[in-house]
Design an enzyme around this catalytic site. Structure first.
Site, PDB file in Angstrom:
ATOM      1  N   THR A 104       0.811  -1.222   0.000  1.00 58.31           N
ATOM      2  CA  THR A 104       0.000   0.000   0.000  1.00 58.31           C
ATOM      3  C   THR A 104       0.838   1.262   0.000  1.00 58.31           C
ATOM      4  OG1 THR A 104      -0.116   0.118   2.417  1.00 58.31           O
ATOM      5  CG2 THR A 104      -1.795  -1.181   1.307  1.00 58.31           C
TER       6      THR A 104
ATOM      7  N   GLU B  95     -11.702 -16.130   1.729  1.00 51.72           N
ATOM      8  CA  GLU B  95     -10.473 -15.637   1.128  1.00 51.72           C
ATOM      9  C   GLU B  95      -9.393 -16.707   1.138  1.00 51.72           C
ATOM     10  OE1 GLU B  95      -7.389 -12.104   2.236  1.00 51.72           O
ATOM     11  OE2 GLU B  95      -9.472 -11.486   1.952  1.00 51.72           O
TER      12      GLU B  95
ATOM     13  N   HIS C 160     -36.098 -15.111  12.342  1.00 54.88           N
ATOM     14  CA  HIS C 160     -35.006 -14.721  11.463  1.00 54.88           C
ATOM     15  C   HIS C 160     -35.247 -15.276  10.056  1.00 54.88           C
ATOM     16  CE1 HIS C 160     -31.081 -13.680  10.039  1.00 54.88           C
ATOM     17  NE2 HIS C 160     -30.730 -13.227  11.215  1.00 54.88           N
TER      18      HIS C 160
ATOM     19  N   LYS D  75      -8.537  -5.412  -8.640  1.00 57.81           N
ATOM     20  CA  LYS D  75      -7.754  -4.228  -8.250  1.00 57.81           C
ATOM     21  C   LYS D  75      -6.928  -3.722  -9.431  1.00 57.81           C
ATOM     22  CE  LYS D  75      -5.603  -4.722  -4.274  1.00 57.81           C
ATOM     23  NZ  LYS D  75      -4.868  -5.391  -3.168  1.00 57.81           N
TER      24      LYS D  75
END
Length: 642
Positions: A290, A444, A475, A600
């Site tokens: 990054t 992942e 639910h 990406k």
């Protein structure tokens, strides 16, 4: 730090047998076909077999030291010795009798595990071989929670046992536990891990005590964790769970913890709009990939927010002075890179290149912000719980090993029975962020198409994980699970509530009322309701088919003594290791994530196009018709005459 683990990546290939290459795989396929076709193997019948049900359970018993109360009255200051510390007994009980298995099925799964050398792969994981072969790295997140040498010892031996097919097998604990072995084999990395933990402890004490102050001289009250990825999900889960614990909650009073990971400017607004920059500390998680890229957008956004607002209030402040005090970094990069971002060298907390984002909460990525919020002592209890589960996973035989059992059942449900999803249903509001964390770790890790040798798998790997707090009987998940698709489920409940309520005149406590569905739903899913049942109940003919519940829906139940920092750590490590087990059985690399990169990369090309079109009016080119049309519509929005 490159000399603490094996450098021979080829070592891993010698025991990476593919599950589809062994005869046990075919035997399990045959067994699965029987379960899908034989009505006698419906769970309504299997669950009435007492011997079978009592055999399909496992339990882990651990002991933790209860904080010692100070001496009071005349005893204080006297020569009398303090009473010995007491110890809390805690259990994790796994009941998987509502899974579509028999004792024979489990033996076939254990045979499969033996055939693919699961114990060897587990040992390679433990000892630091480079089992992440595509990136040529070890996988050592379990070392992050090994206690420092000066940490107080828990009573030994820790008794663990499991029950398989009505046979109780005590797990043998020896003097060579994982922490001792790791200390000998990985002394260099452990020394650095423990040094970083001491750095975090000292810094968190300074911040929480008000000794470390902001650029305006104020004490810090809010902490923002800024990441470029989803690793914050683990820290968010632990943070939310700790808030329910009374001691942790008290320790966090007057402090708030926030997370910013999405580049959406709305996320920045939600994170900062109620905060005072003068009392806000920022923890920036900077991965190697990054730094120096557009992934720093969130850091730039927060820097702008801090500097603009603080300089507006006090014109004598400089950007450098603000960043030096308000920004700290967690990074695997050289600290010099952080200095270029204005972060003080003393405020850089290291991680290592083998720390994988989704497994990083026990590194400074999670330990630093959690210690700032709750104090280092509370976080140490969390780490101890994770280490306790590590010890269980690495030392317990496969038949007695809760993460191994969960992993084998996951392989059985997905690969052999063909169920593609799994529901994570915790019965605790404190675990509302846990399903999202399991999604991160499991999907992942195991969403892969090829084995470790690069050859395409003959079967799908990975499961779609979803879930929420499950106490509400209305639910919507339950409608789908009862009468729609078959979705194996994990029900997670606690014997004690961290916030008990007993109302006058009520037959049961609020926790008992809540837990009633924990016990009821697995049976309802397993047994269902037949047409014959509905006829006997007098249900009108026109409604009967609508009210049939097929049943035979598999689930596992995890019943844990109490929700506290220790058990939160146990739960986290349990699901980490469950994921690894499934990857080992499938013969995939659960520790890379190349699937995240393609989108990406394409986004970078889009970004270049947007910049050129916005600044110079460049036409959209180089994309397919669909993408080009959407980009043109996006860019033309707001222009006059359009």
């Amino acid at each position: 730090m490159s000399n603490f683990y094996s450098t021979d990546a080829a070592m891993t290939s010698s025991y990476c047998v593919k599950c589809t290459d062994v005869p046990q795989f075919d035997a399990l396929q045959d067994a699965a076909a029987e379960f899908l076709l034989d009505e006698k193997l419906h769970l309504r019948y299997l669950c009435n077999d007492t011997a079978r049900c009592s055999g399909l359970t496992a339990s882990l018993t651990s002991y933790t030291q209860q904080p010692q109360l100070p001496l009071q009255g005349n005893a204080a200051g006297s020569s009398l010795a303090a009473p010995p510390p007491t110890h809390l007994v805690r259990k994790i009980i796994l009941d998987y009798s509502r899974q579509q298995v028999t004792g024979e099925t489990m033996e076939l799964l254990f045979d499969l595990a033996d055939a693919v050398n699961l114990t060897d792969r587990r040992e390679a994981f433990r000892t630091g071989e480079r089992i992440n072969t595509t990136e040529n790295k070890p996988v050592l997140h379990h070392l992050l929670r090994v206690p420092p040498p000066d940490a107080p010892m828990r009573p030994q031996p820790v008794h663990r046992q499991a029950s398989i097919n009505n046979v109780n097998r005590p797990v043998i604990t020896t003097n060579n536990d994982t922490s001792e072995i790791s200390n000998r084999a990985n002394a260099a990395v452990l020394e650095q891990i423990h040094a970083t933990r001491r750095q975090i402890e000292n810094f968190s004490i300074q911040v929480r005590s008000g000794q470390y102050k902001s650029s305006t001289g104020d004490a810090f009250k809010d902490t923002i964790v800024v990441t470029a990825g989803m690793e914050q999900l683990a820290t968010r889960f632990v943070h939310r769970a700790l808030t329910a614990h009374q001691a942790a909650f008290q320790a966090s009073q007057g402090r708030r913890l926030h997370f910013l990971s999405n580049k959406d400017p709305v996320d920045s607004f939600f994170t900062t709009h109620e905060l005072n920059p003068a009392t806000t500390l920022v923890v920036m998680v900077l991965e190697e990939s990054t730094i120096g890229s557009n992934e720093l957008l969130n850091w730039k956004t927060i820097r702008h927010w801090l500097v603009t607002n603080l300089c507006k209030e006090n014109s004598t402040l400089s950007e450098a002075s603000i960043l030096e005090l308000h920004m700290v970094a967690v990074t695997s990069k050289d600290p010099q890179a952080c200095l270029q971002l204005g972060i003080c060298k003393n405020n850089v907390f290291p991680i290592w290149d083998w720390v994988i984002g989704r497994f990083s909460v026990c590194s400074a990525v999670g330990v630093l912000p959690l210690s700032l919020q709750y104090g280092y002592e509370v976080v140490s209890e969390f780490l101890d719980g994770a280490h306790d589960m590590d010890e269980h996973f690495f030392n317990a035989p496969l038949r007695d090993n809760i993460p191994v059992l969960l992993g084998l059942l996951g392989v059985w449900n997905s690969t052999f029975l063909g169920y593609t999803a799994r529901a994570i249903l915790p019965f605790s509001e404190a675990l509302d962020a846990f399903p999202a964390y399991v999604q991160l770790v499991d999907m992942e890790s195991n969403g892969k198409r090829v084995a470790m040798d690069g050859v395409e798998l003959f079967h799908p790997a990975g499961e779609m994980n979803f879930g929420e707090v499950a106490g509400n009987p209305h639910h919507p998940f339950y409608q789908l699970m009862h009468q729609g698709r078959v979705v194996p489920a994990d029900f997670i409940g606690f014997m004690e509530s961290p916030r008990p309520i007993e109302l006058p005149g009520e037959a049961v406590s609020s926790h008992d009322e809540f837990m009633s569905n924990f016990f009821a739903q697995p049976d309802a899913l397993a047994y269902g309701k037949s047409l014959v049942d509905l006829v006997q109940e007098g249900v009108p003919d026109g409604l009967r088919e609508h009210m049939v519940f097929p049943g035979n829906r598999p689930s596992s139940s995890l019943l844990i003594t109490r929700l506290d920092p220790f058990s939160i750590g146990q739960l986290l490590a349990m699901y980490e290791h469950r994921t690894a087990v499934q990857g080992f059985i499938w013969g995939i690399n659960s520790f890379d994530q190349f699937g995240l990169e393609m989108g990406k990369l394409l986004a970078k090309y889009i970004r270049v196009q947007l910049a050129a079109s916005r600044r110079t009016g460049a036409t959209v080119q180089g994309f397919n018709q669909s993408t080009s049309s959407l980009l043109e519509a996006y860019l033309s929005h707001g222009k006059k005459g359009k």
